[in-house]
Design a protein around this motif. Structure first.
Motif: not given
Ligand code: NAD
Length: 364
Positions: A71-74, A90-92, A281-283, A292-294, A334-336
């Motif tokens: 999924g995503a971390v952090g 963890a990713l590295f 994307h991140g978390s 509401k995440a995509n 919602a993002d779209l």
């Molecule tokens: P992010 O990708 O989490 O979010 C950026 C923007 O995009 C935010 O406004 C968020 O709401 C929106 N967004 C992201 N994914 C979305 C989805 N699926 N649906 C709708 N909107 C979405 O990046 P960030 O805010 O810079 O980072 C947040 C955390 O995530 C930080 O702790 C960062 O280190 C971590 N991160 C993790 C990864 C990974 O696990 N591979 C990658 C990038 C960032």
């Protein structure tokens, strides 16, 4: 039995990954693939539970599986943790442990999302490219990496990072890119900074050598500054774009803007026995827990898993077609959202719509 390790992570990670699993199950039912999903904690969730961002047991589970869905971390909760225990570690560890050195990021501008693109519709229409980024070498990993006093004045320091590539590292990523280009539109653009960097000059030489092995692939070199411009000016000229770690990191985020939302983009990390699949994307802590995440980037990562780890092109296409069909019917997270035709849904409903379409092979 196809064993898939599911490490959903933090924030919206678990929300979107659950939908990817749901759609993979639907594809499994339709195409006769028997999946076994094994879940484990990673990132901040693992830090809270075990004091480390990934345990040796989780790493071993991933190594034993056929593929890993991440999924995503952090998140802000763990921002103050010391660097070596940060969730991103963890990713590295996972990438290193799985030996994945090639990161593939497909960017397609789907017709129903043309209006959502960051560039004008006539520029974005028809974009269908893949960025192949080298993932385990270059300036992110080169040694020495340190700070030291310059000795010229009190408090004056210099910071050093090192950009290193070996012929072996370059050749193996180029092979992935040429093979991919051969199966697509047979066009490869290699991005470097050969007018300045020695590592880029080596990179370019190796591209020229490998081009002789793949005469059917048309190869062009492009300097990274020009590539950044061309990606927003005339993105349709790209089919497969191959580049080193740092340039790929930056250009792939830029290319993401073409697709309409970060939430739409999948990725695959390949090179070892086990493939690693995750949305770009991140978390997204700002929307975590709100439903509401995509989930489409995670779902499309599942399509890449079907294609690259299982070699099941038909199932992969079925998932991609389902995503496009659901969007064409007007369903949007919602993002779209925007426009009068939008039918707004949450994460779970979007996953259900795609899964249903995959299962039936047509709209419900
Ligand atoms: P992010 O990708 O989490 O979010 C950026 C923007 O995009 C935010 O406004 C968020 O709401 C929106 N967004 C992201 N994914 C979305 C989805 N699926 N649906 C709708 N909107 C979405 O990046 P960030 O805010 O810079 O980072 C947040 C955390 O995530 C930080 O702790 C960062 O280190 C971590 N991160 C993790 C990864 C990974 O696990 N591979 C990658 C990038 C960032």
């Amino acid at each position: 039995m196809v064993e898939v390790a599911v490490v959903a992570g933090d924030g919206i990670g678990p929300e979107v990954t659950a939908q990817a699993v749901r759609v993979l199950r639907a594809a499994g039912e339709r195409f006769g693939i028997e999946f076994s999903f094994q879940e484990a904690l990673i990132g901040g969730a693992a830090l809270d539970a075990y004091g480390v961002p990934i345990t040796p047991e989780t790493l071993e589970l991933c190594r034993r599986s056929r593929a890993v869905l991440l999924g995503a971390v952090g998140g802000p909760r763990w921002d103050r943790v010391e660097p070596e225990r940060r969730p991103e570690q963890a990713l590295f560890a996972l990438r290193r442990g799985l030996g994945v050195f090639a990161n593939l990021r497909p960017v397609r501008v789907l017709p129903p999302l043309l209006e959502a693109s960051a560039v004008r519709p006539e520029v974005a229409a028809g974009v269908d490219l893949v960025i192949v980024r080298e993932l385990t070498g270059g300036i992110y990993f080169g040694e020495p990496r340190r700070r030291e006093p310059t000795g010229t004045a009190p408090g004056s320091v210099r910071a050093i990072d090192t950009l290193v590539y070996t012929t072996e590292e370059v050749d193996r990523i180029l092979r992935v890119a040429f093979e991919l280009a051969r199966k697509r539109r047979r066009s490869l653009i290699s991005v470097d900074k050969a007018n300045v960097l020695e590592s880029s000059r080596l990179w370019r030489e190796r591209v020229e050598m490998m081009a002789r092995v793949y005469p059917e692939v048309e190869v062009r070199h492009m300097l990274v500054d020009n590539a950044a411009l061309q990606l927003v000016r005339a993105p349709r000229q790209f089919d497969v774009l191959v580049t080193e770690n740092l340039f790929g990191d930056i250009l792939s985020d830029e290319a993401a803007a073409l697709a309409g939302s970060l939430g739409m983009l999948p990725s695959a990390s390949l090179g070892g026995r086990v493939g690693l699949y995750e949305p770009c994307h991140g978390s997204a802590p700002d929307i975590a827990g709100q439903g509401k995440a995509n989930p489409l980037g995670a779902i499309l990562s599942g399509a890449l898993l079907l294609r690259h780890s299982l070699g099941h092109e038909e199932a992969a296409r079925a998932v991609e077609e389902a995503v496009e069909a659901v969007l064409a019917e007007g369903w949007r997270t919602a993002d779209l959202a925007g426009g009068s035709q939008t039918r707004l849904v949450g994460t779970d409903e979007m996953g259900a719509l795609v899964a249903e379409y995959v299962q039936r092979g047509k709209a419900a």
